[in-house]
Design an enzyme around this catalytic site. Sequence first.
Site, short mmCIF file in Angstrom:
data_model
loop_
_atom_site.label_atom_id
_atom_site.label_comp_id
_atom_site.label_asym_id
_atom_site.label_seq_id
_atom_site.Cartn_x
_atom_site.Cartn_y
_atom_site.Cartn_z
N SER A 146 0.86 -1.19 0.00
CA SER A 146 0.00 0.00 0.00
C SER A 146 0.89 1.24 0.00
O SER A 146 2.08 1.16 0.37
CB SER A 146 -0.85 -0.01 1.27
OG SER A 146 -1.52 1.22 1.44
N TYR A 159 -1.58 -0.49 10.72
CA TYR A 159 -1.67 -0.79 9.27
C TYR A 159 -0.35 -0.42 8.61
O TYR A 159 0.20 -1.20 7.81
CB TYR A 159 -2.85 -0.03 8.66
CG TYR A 159 -3.14 -0.40 7.21
CD1 TYR A 159 -3.51 -1.70 6.85
CD2 TYR A 159 -3.04 0.56 6.20
CE1 TYR A 159 -3.78 -2.02 5.53
CE2 TYR A 159 -3.32 0.24 4.88
CZ TYR A 159 -3.68 -1.05 4.55
OH TYR A 159 -3.95 -1.37 3.23
P1 NDP Z 1 -11.31 -6.05 -0.02
O1 NDP Z 1 -11.78 -5.92 1.39
O2 NDP Z 1 -12.28 -5.90 -1.13
O3 NDP Z 1 -10.58 -7.46 -0.22
C1 NDP Z 1 -9.90 -8.12 0.82
C2 NDP Z 1 -9.84 -9.59 0.46
O4 NDP Z 1 -9.13 -10.28 1.49
C3 NDP Z 1 -11.22 -10.22 0.38
O5 NDP Z 1 -11.26 -11.08 -0.73
C4 NDP Z 1 -11.32 -11.01 1.66
O6 NDP Z 1 -12.15 -12.15 1.45
C5 NDP Z 1 -9.88 -11.44 1.84
N1 NDP Z 1 -9.60 -11.88 3.18
C6 NDP Z 1 -9.88 -11.23 4.36
N2 NDP Z 1 -9.52 -12.00 5.40
C7 NDP Z 1 -9.01 -13.14 4.87
C8 NDP Z 1 -8.48 -14.33 5.44
N3 NDP Z 1 -8.37 -14.48 6.77
N4 NDP Z 1 -8.06 -15.33 4.61
C9 NDP Z 1 -8.17 -15.18 3.27
N5 NDP Z 1 -8.65 -14.08 2.68
C10 NDP Z 1 -9.07 -13.08 3.48
O7 NDP Z 1 -10.12 -5.01 -0.15
P2 NDP Z 1 -9.05 -4.69 -1.30
O8 NDP Z 1 -9.30 -5.47 -2.51
O9 NDP Z 1 -8.95 -3.23 -1.38
O10 NDP Z 1 -7.71 -5.20 -0.57
C11 NDP Z 1 -6.80 -6.09 -1.16
C12 NDP Z 1 -5.40 -5.69 -0.72
O11 NDP Z 1 -5.11 -4.39 -1.22
C13 NDP Z 1 -5.20 -5.60 0.79
O12 NDP Z 1 -3.96 -6.19 1.13
C14 NDP Z 1 -5.16 -4.11 1.06
O13 NDP Z 1 -4.41 -3.80 2.21
C15 NDP Z 1 -4.52 -3.62 -0.21
N6 NDP Z 1 -4.75 -2.20 -0.47
C16 NDP Z 1 -6.00 -1.72 -0.73
C17 NDP Z 1 -6.21 -0.36 -0.92
C18 NDP Z 1 -7.57 0.24 -1.12
O14 NDP Z 1 -7.69 1.47 -1.10
N7 NDP Z 1 -8.62 -0.55 -1.34
C19 NDP Z 1 -5.09 0.57 -0.92
C20 NDP Z 1 -3.82 -0.04 -0.67
C21 NDP Z 1 -3.67 -1.37 -0.47
P3 NDP Z 1 -12.98 -12.96 2.56
O15 NDP Z 1 -13.59 -11.95 3.49
O16 NDP Z 1 -13.98 -13.68 1.72
O17 NDP Z 1 -12.00 -13.88 3.21
#
Ligand code: NDP
Length: 251
Positions: A146, A159
């Site tokens: 990030s 974070y």
């Molecule tokens: P989302 O919340 O849409 O996606 C997060 C994903 O992680 C979901 O598919 C969720 O699925 C999965 N997840 C959560 N807990 C678990 C677990 N214990 N085991 C397996 N999977 C898990 O957010 P983003 O797509 O935005 O985030 C994806 C990445 O991008 C993250 O690492 C985030 O820190 C990073 N990021 C995002 C930004 C943003 O502005 N959106 C900016 C910078 C970085 P489920 O709940 O079904 O398990």
Amino acid sequence: MAERLDGTVALVTGASSGIGYATALELASAGARVAVAARRRDRLDELAGRIGTEALVLETDVTSQHEAEAAVEQTVAHFGRLDTVVANAGVMLLGPVVDAPVDEWDRMVDLNLKGLLYTAHAALPHLLSAAESEPRRVADLVLVSSVAGRVARNGSGVYNLTKHGVGAFGEALRQEVTKRHVRVSLVEPGAVDTELSSHVRQEVREQSMQRFAGVERLEAEDIADAIAYIVTRHRRVAVNEVLIRPTEQEG
Ligand code: NDP
């Protein structure tokens, strides 16, 4: 120039929404057979339906070392190899350090750090093996960090800690395996329109999101596009780090 991923296999964690979901679709359209991992099976089934018959659904909690390993092993058992891993699953629970609910810190450390480490640890032997074989003789581990892995902010301490940790780990690992043609890449998105901020406590959310008021956010597909760029380069080209902000995001 972009190469096709035909004959290769990719595993995307956190594929049930946001960046992971879009990345799985993108890698499939580049020719990879794709395994998709997350906890919400219904979302993964829907995604697999869009990808087609080749997709492998892995209901997985990557904070469990056993489940992270099982996801990797099932991918290899099903498809026979593993060339590309996108360690994307993450959670962002913002808020001040003082009086923070410590369980939120546990959740971020467990997922953003330990989940990513378990995934990488289980995948690396297979990536090293794929890098020695046709069709591409290169393999990719993409770590989704990030802007918060570059810049620390008041209200984002733990974070920041986890995402800075991802960057440090990724760079050390890159040096360890790059001569063996496993590319370790860091992707650092700014604000992307996904479910990520929905997990932030209500009283914190309004304040912490104020800095993005009026900013046109990135779409998950913008990050998927960058990840696809990284993993479709010729084997001589390692894109080590990509920082992508919305044009209107200042910091
Ligand atoms: P989302 O919340 O849409 O996606 C997060 C994903 O992680 C979901 O598919 C969720 O699925 C999965 N997840 C959560 N807990 C678990 C677990 N214990 N085991 C397996 N999977 C898990 O957010 P983003 O797509 O935005 O985030 C994806 C990445 O991008 C993250 O690492 C985030 O820190 C990073 N990021 C995002 C930004 C943003 O502005 N959106 C900016 C910078 C970085 P489920 O709940 O079904 O398990």
